[in-house]
Design a protein around this motif. Structure first.
Motif, PDB file in Angstrom:
ATOM      1  N   LEU A 279      90.912  24.520 103.421  1.00  0.00           N
ATOM      2  CA  LEU A 279      90.881  26.045 103.513  1.00  0.00           C
ATOM      3  C   LEU A 279      92.050  26.640 103.624  1.00  0.00           C
ATOM      4  O   LEU A 279      92.320  27.406 102.836  1.00  0.00           O
ATOM      5  CB  LEU A 279      89.708  26.693 104.274  1.00  0.00           C
ATOM      6  N   GLY A 280      92.978  26.091 104.523  1.00  0.00           N
ATOM      7  CA  GLY A 280      94.182  26.790 104.843  1.00  0.00           C
ATOM      8  C   GLY A 280      95.323  26.203 103.753  1.00  0.00           C
ATOM      9  O   GLY A 280      96.422  26.792 103.996  1.00  0.00           O
ATOM     10  N   LYS A 281      95.142  25.302 102.819  1.00  0.00           N
ATOM     11  CA  LYS A 281      96.056  24.741 101.977  1.00  0.00           C
ATOM     12  C   LYS A 281      96.527  25.801 101.134  1.00  0.00           C
ATOM     13  O   LYS A 281      96.025  26.648 100.500  1.00  0.00           O
ATOM     14  CB  LYS A 281      95.381  23.708 101.303  1.00  0.00           C
ATOM     15  N   ASN A 282      97.862  25.741 101.067  1.00  0.00           N
ATOM     16  CA  ASN A 282      98.482  27.122 100.127  1.00  0.00           C
ATOM     17  C   ASN A 282      99.883  26.129  99.619  1.00  0.00           C
ATOM     18  O   ASN A 282     100.943  26.154 100.453  1.00  0.00           O
ATOM     19  CB  ASN A 282      98.877  28.115 100.899  1.00  0.00           C
ATOM     20  N   ASN A 283      99.827  25.935  98.445  1.00  0.00           N
ATOM     21  CA  ASN A 283     101.051  25.375  97.711  1.00  0.00           C
ATOM     22  C   ASN A 283     101.847  26.421  97.047  1.00  0.00           C
ATOM     23  O   ASN A 283     102.590  26.070  95.973  1.00  0.00           O
ATOM     24  CB  ASN A 283     100.647  24.171  96.968  1.00  0.00           C
ATOM     25  N   GLY A 284     101.705  27.478  97.296  1.00  0.00           N
ATOM     26  CA  GLY A 284     102.564  28.641  96.514  1.00  0.00           C
ATOM     27  C   GLY A 284     101.984  29.555  95.630  1.00  0.00           C
ATOM     28  O   GLY A 284     100.622  29.143  95.345  1.00  0.00           O
ATOM     29  N   ASN A 285     102.201  30.594  95.185  1.00  0.00           N
ATOM     30  CA  ASN A 285     101.835  31.574  94.310  1.00  0.00           C
ATOM     31  C   ASN A 285     101.250  31.175  93.157  1.00  0.00           C
ATOM     32  O   ASN A 285     100.277  31.492  92.591  1.00  0.00           O
ATOM     33  CB  ASN A 285     102.678  32.796  94.301  1.00  0.00           C
ATOM     34  N   ALA A 286     101.971  30.025  92.593  1.00  0.00           N
ATOM     35  CA  ALA A 286     101.480  29.601  91.370  1.00  0.00           C
ATOM     36  C   ALA A 286     100.507  28.406  91.294  1.00  0.00           C
ATOM     37  O   ALA A 286      99.974  27.793  90.571  1.00  0.00           O
ATOM     38  CB  ALA A 286     102.819  29.241  90.443  1.00  0.00           C
ATOM     39  N   SER A 287     100.004  27.856  92.580  1.00  0.00           N
ATOM     40  CA  SER A 287      99.313  26.996  92.678  1.00  0.00           C
ATOM     41  C   SER A 287      97.836  27.660  92.872  1.00  0.00           C
ATOM     42  O   SER A 287      97.789  28.764  93.228  1.00  0.00           O
ATOM     43  CB  SER A 287      99.343  26.024  93.902  1.00  0.00           C
ATOM     44  N   PRO A 288      96.719  26.695  92.594  1.00  0.00           N
ATOM     45  CA  PRO A 288      95.420  27.294  92.788  1.00  0.00           C
ATOM     46  C   PRO A 288      95.043  27.838  94.134  1.00  0.00           C
ATOM     47  O   PRO A 288      94.482  28.682  94.176  1.00  0.00           O
ATOM     48  CB  PRO A 288      94.411  26.192  92.292  1.00  0.00           C
TER      49      PRO A 288
ATOM     50  N   VAL B   2     103.564  32.728  79.329  1.00  0.00           N
ATOM     51  CA  VAL B   2     103.479  33.795  79.306  1.00  0.00           C
ATOM     52  C   VAL B   2     102.554  34.340  80.165  1.00  0.00           C
ATOM     53  O   VAL B   2     102.660  35.143  81.019  1.00  0.00           O
ATOM     54  CB  VAL B   2     103.758  34.515  77.979  1.00  0.00           C
ATOM     55  N   ALA B   3     101.351  34.192  79.681  1.00  0.00           N
ATOM     56  CA  ALA B   3      99.995  34.773  80.376  1.00  0.00           C
ATOM     57  C   ALA B   3     100.047  34.251  81.617  1.00  0.00           C
ATOM     58  O   ALA B   3      99.369  34.674  82.734  1.00  0.00           O
ATOM     59  CB  ALA B   3      98.775  34.589  79.345  1.00  0.00           C
ATOM     60  N   TRP B   4     100.329  32.826  81.980  1.00  0.00           N
ATOM     61  CA  TRP B   4     100.127  32.276  83.256  1.00  0.00           C
ATOM     62  C   TRP B   4     100.967  32.872  84.170  1.00  0.00           C
ATOM     63  O   TRP B   4     100.785  33.255  85.526  1.00  0.00           O
ATOM     64  CB  TRP B   4     100.678  30.617  83.001  1.00  0.00           C
ATOM     65  N   ASN B   5     102.347  33.085  83.989  1.00  0.00           N
ATOM     66  CA  ASN B   5     103.114  34.006  84.822  1.00  0.00           C
ATOM     67  C   ASN B   5     102.749  35.356  85.085  1.00  0.00           C
ATOM     68  O   ASN B   5     102.933  35.764  86.135  1.00  0.00           O
ATOM     69  CB  ASN B   5     104.561  33.862  84.159  1.00  0.00           C
ATOM     70  N   GLU B   6     102.336  35.990  83.969  1.00  0.00           N
ATOM     71  CA  GLU B   6     101.614  37.238  84.559  1.00  0.00           C
ATOM     72  C   GLU B   6     100.476  37.055  85.319  1.00  0.00           C
ATOM     73  O   GLU B   6     100.406  38.080  86.243  1.00  0.00           O
ATOM     74  CB  GLU B   6     101.207  37.882  83.117  1.00  0.00           C
ATOM     75  N   MET B   7      99.796  36.294  85.082  1.00  0.00           N
ATOM     76  CA  MET B   7      98.553  35.925  85.905  1.00  0.00           C
ATOM     77  C   MET B   7      98.799  35.804  87.326  1.00  0.00           C
ATOM     78  O   MET B   7      98.324  36.397  88.598  1.00  0.00           O
ATOM     79  CB  MET B   7      97.556  34.952  85.424  1.00  0.00           C
ATOM     80  N   VAL B   8      99.932  35.090  87.723  1.00  0.00           N
ATOM     81  CA  VAL B   8     100.215  34.470  88.915  1.00  0.00           C
ATOM     82  C   VAL B   8     100.984  35.758  89.541  1.00  0.00           C
ATOM     83  O   VAL B   8     100.565  36.097  90.823  1.00  0.00           O
ATOM     84  CB  VAL B   8     101.188  33.454  88.684  1.00  0.00           C
ATOM     85  N   MET B   9     101.529  36.581  89.010  1.00  0.00           N
ATOM     86  CA  MET B   9     102.387  37.576  89.531  1.00  0.00           C
ATOM     87  C   MET B   9     101.247  38.763  89.954  1.00  0.00           C
ATOM     88  O   MET B   9     101.523  39.719  90.558  1.00  0.00           O
ATOM     89  CB  MET B   9     103.644  38.311  88.668  1.00  0.00           C
TER      90      MET B   9
END
Length: 597
Positions: A436-445, A354-361
């Motif tokens: 630095l350019g790595k991006n594996n989606g909104n929920a990834s670090p 719950v808190a994880w999803n809230e943080m990501v969004m």
């Protein structure tokens, strides 16, 4: 426990550990239990009514594992007590075909066939007059962890969730996952080393990890120790494993085998980079920078008396870990990770999402001031910046589609999610690696990082911290990172000779698979990589990463606080006039536009 109050009713006359001479072993029992028979085994199996009855001292002249228990006519009535006695000459002569053990292990998952078993030490190394003394020294230099269980619990080919061997049915994340989660009763003994450890406890053991379970990829698997009364041991282990000042309480522990960049790895390029310190280095750096991290203890692991190589014991990131480091109750912890079984997906190993999803969004729109402020209760921003800088400095290419944990304490005292370095074995490779350019989606670090970088305050804090820690005298500067690196090397500098004798011949003599291996040695391979890191990676890496960060975050993207200004800075307004104390607005700082709050 199944046998309350009886755990200490048997004792051995000789303490477990390394032995320098033969001896007579006496097993004694409490006076309260004279009506019961002491029965024992010497092969790791559990004592039963059919096991040998103890009647006189046992002669111990070579490596021996003794397991004993009190047995009545109706069966065993006490927990098993275990003692391992190691004779180092026996260890160096360890056979490749021990009696009662299978010549093949589990089936390959991505290729056809079954893994050829490998138990022995390489004679090319163990008989070498120069190498042998170093191996003997190395075997004494670390604590010994003896893991003992009925050999069928490890190596039975019976495909059964109760009787199948966990080293045969490994439960890999791809293909046939038979064996995933299978746990077997065992005992562990931690003994010796600089800390003079002395622990014996019963527990459960299972395999741990992702692709390191695949027989074709890795013959040296990781284990997880589980403490529950059902295994005739404590529900929680209370022992100062990592020192008196560290947490003492553990529900689970992980025995990490060192899979990435190791001599048994399937890739030749990977094998050449073997150092056995990369993952621990990342965790130590996280702590050095002032944040929560996972402890590690290097050990020599023995499996039923057979040398299995260099491992490190790591804390398991679970609710107990959260309670120890974040405070509060175990029931108030959220632990998030990537679960690899069935395809990578986010999972709450403890608590919920719950808190994880809230943080990501919330982070998705962190450019909005209200969202950015709201993140203060959902994410530890300072710890997150350092976590990202460690992985960016290290050039972590096997991340963040997996290999991380995030943990949070719920409630009004929560400081938000903290990310933990974990399984950072594929790092410190290319001095010009740029992630630095790595991006594996909104929920990834990495996705969270890039969303946060859209906020000027976060970008400013990130760049300021990068310039601080990546400076020559910074925590991620050359001197600091080498200090941590060398402290780990000094811990294992002799034991890696024993590791080489155990696994350095695997890809040459046992299973070549994709590329033919060599006989990997400390002097020809390990030291070559160590020297490369010391001369080519560490001296230039900090400056390279900082240069890439400055290029990624141009000054005009950051609003500069007046408190950040230094006396050496020169500011001009847009009319070209030099000003000493600029007010709010746009100015030229060293030739580039900046925004002053």
């Amino acid at each position: 426990m199944p046998f309350p109050g009886m755990a200490q009713q048997l004792s051995f006359s000789q303490p477990h550990g390394i032995c320098d001479a033969p001896f007579q072993l006496t097993i004694t029992r409490s006076d309260d239990y004279h009506g019961l028979t002491i029965r024992y085994t010497l092969d790791g199996s559990e004592p039963t009514q059919q096991s040998a009855a103890y009647s006189s001292p046992l002669s111990v002249s070579g490596t021996t594992v003794v397991r004993a228990a009190l047995v009545a006519d109706t069966g065993r009535v006490s927990p098993i007590v275990t003692a391992t006695y190691l004779f180092l000459d026996d260890v160096l002569q360890q056979s490749d075909s021990p009696a009662g053990y299978p010549s093949q292990w589990g089936r390959y998952t991505t290729i056809s066939g079954r893994a050829k078993a490998d138990y022995g030490m390489d004679p090319d190394m163990t008989t070498n007059r120069t190498l042998r003394p170093k191996m003997l020294e190395g075997l004494r230099s670390l604590p010994i962890l003896s893991l003992v269980s009925d050999k069928d619990n490890f190596f039975s080919h019976v495909n059964d969730s109760v009787h199948g061997g966990i080293y045969i049915f490994t439960g890999p994340p791809v293909g046939d996952n038979t064996g995933h989660g299978w746990t077997r009763p065992a005992s562990i003994e931690l003994m010796g080393g600089p800390q003079a450890h002395d622990l014996t406890v019963n527990c459960g053991v299972r395999l741990h990890g992702g692709h390191g379970r695949l027989a074709e990829k890795n013959p040296k698997h990781s284990f997880r120790l589980v403490f529950k009364p059902k295994y005739e041991g404590p529900g929680t282990l209370n022992y100062p494993l990592f020192g008196e000042d560290e947490p003492h309480t553990f529900n689970q522990l992980v025995l990490r085998c060192h899979f990435g960049n190791s001599w048994q790895h399937w890739s030749e390029d990977n094998r050449k980079k073997a150092q056995y310190t990369r993952d621990v280095w990342a965790r130590r750096m996280q702590r050095r920078m002032g944040h929560t991290s996972v402890n590690a203890l290097y050990v020599n692991l023995f499996l039923n008396g057979m040398y299995w190589g260099v491992y490190n014991i790591a804390e398991r990131v679970d609710a107990q870990f959260g309670k120890d480091y974040l405070g509060g109750k175990k029931s108030n912890m959220d632990v998030v990770k990537i679960e690899e079984e069935g395809g990578n997906h986010y999972e709450a190993a403890e608590g919920n999402l719950v808190a994880w999803n809230e943080m990501v969004m919330t982070a998705v729109k962190a450019y909005l001031p209200e969202n950015y402020a709201r993140l203060d209760t959902l994410l530890d921003k300072e710890a997150f910046i350092d976590y990202m800088l460690i992985n960016q400095y290290a050039g972590n290419t096997d991340w963040d589609h997996h290999n991380w944990y995030a943990i949070r304490r719920r409630g009004p005292e929560s400081q938000g999610f903290r990310f933990l370095c974990w399984d950072s074995e594929v790092i410190l490779e290319n001095p010009t690696e740029n992630v630095l350019g790595k991006n594996n989606g909104n929920a990834s670090p990495t996705g969270i990082f890039h969303n946060l970088m859209k906020n000027s305050d976060f970008a400013r804090r990130y760049v300021r911290r990068a310039r601080e820690v990546l400076a020559d005298d910074g925590l991620l500067g050359p001197a600091s990172v080498v200090e941590v690196w060398d402290s780990l090397y000094s811990t294992i500098s002799t034991v890696i000779y024993a590791e080489a004798a155990r696994w350095g011949d695997y890809r040459r003599d046992v299973h070549r698979w994709q590329t033919a291996g060599q006989l990997y040695t400390v002097d020809n391979h390990y030291m070559t990589e160590r020297n490369r890191l010391l001369t080519q990676y560490f001296p230039s890496r900090s400056a390279f990463v900082l240069d890439r960060i400055n290029a990624m975050v141009p000054p005009e993207a950051i609003q500069v606080l007046r408190s950040d200004m230094t006396q050496s800075d020169r500011y001009y307004n847009l009319n070209g006039q030099l000003v000493a104390h600029p007010s709010k607005g746009v100015y030229i700082r060293n030739g580039k536009k900046v925004f002053i709050k």
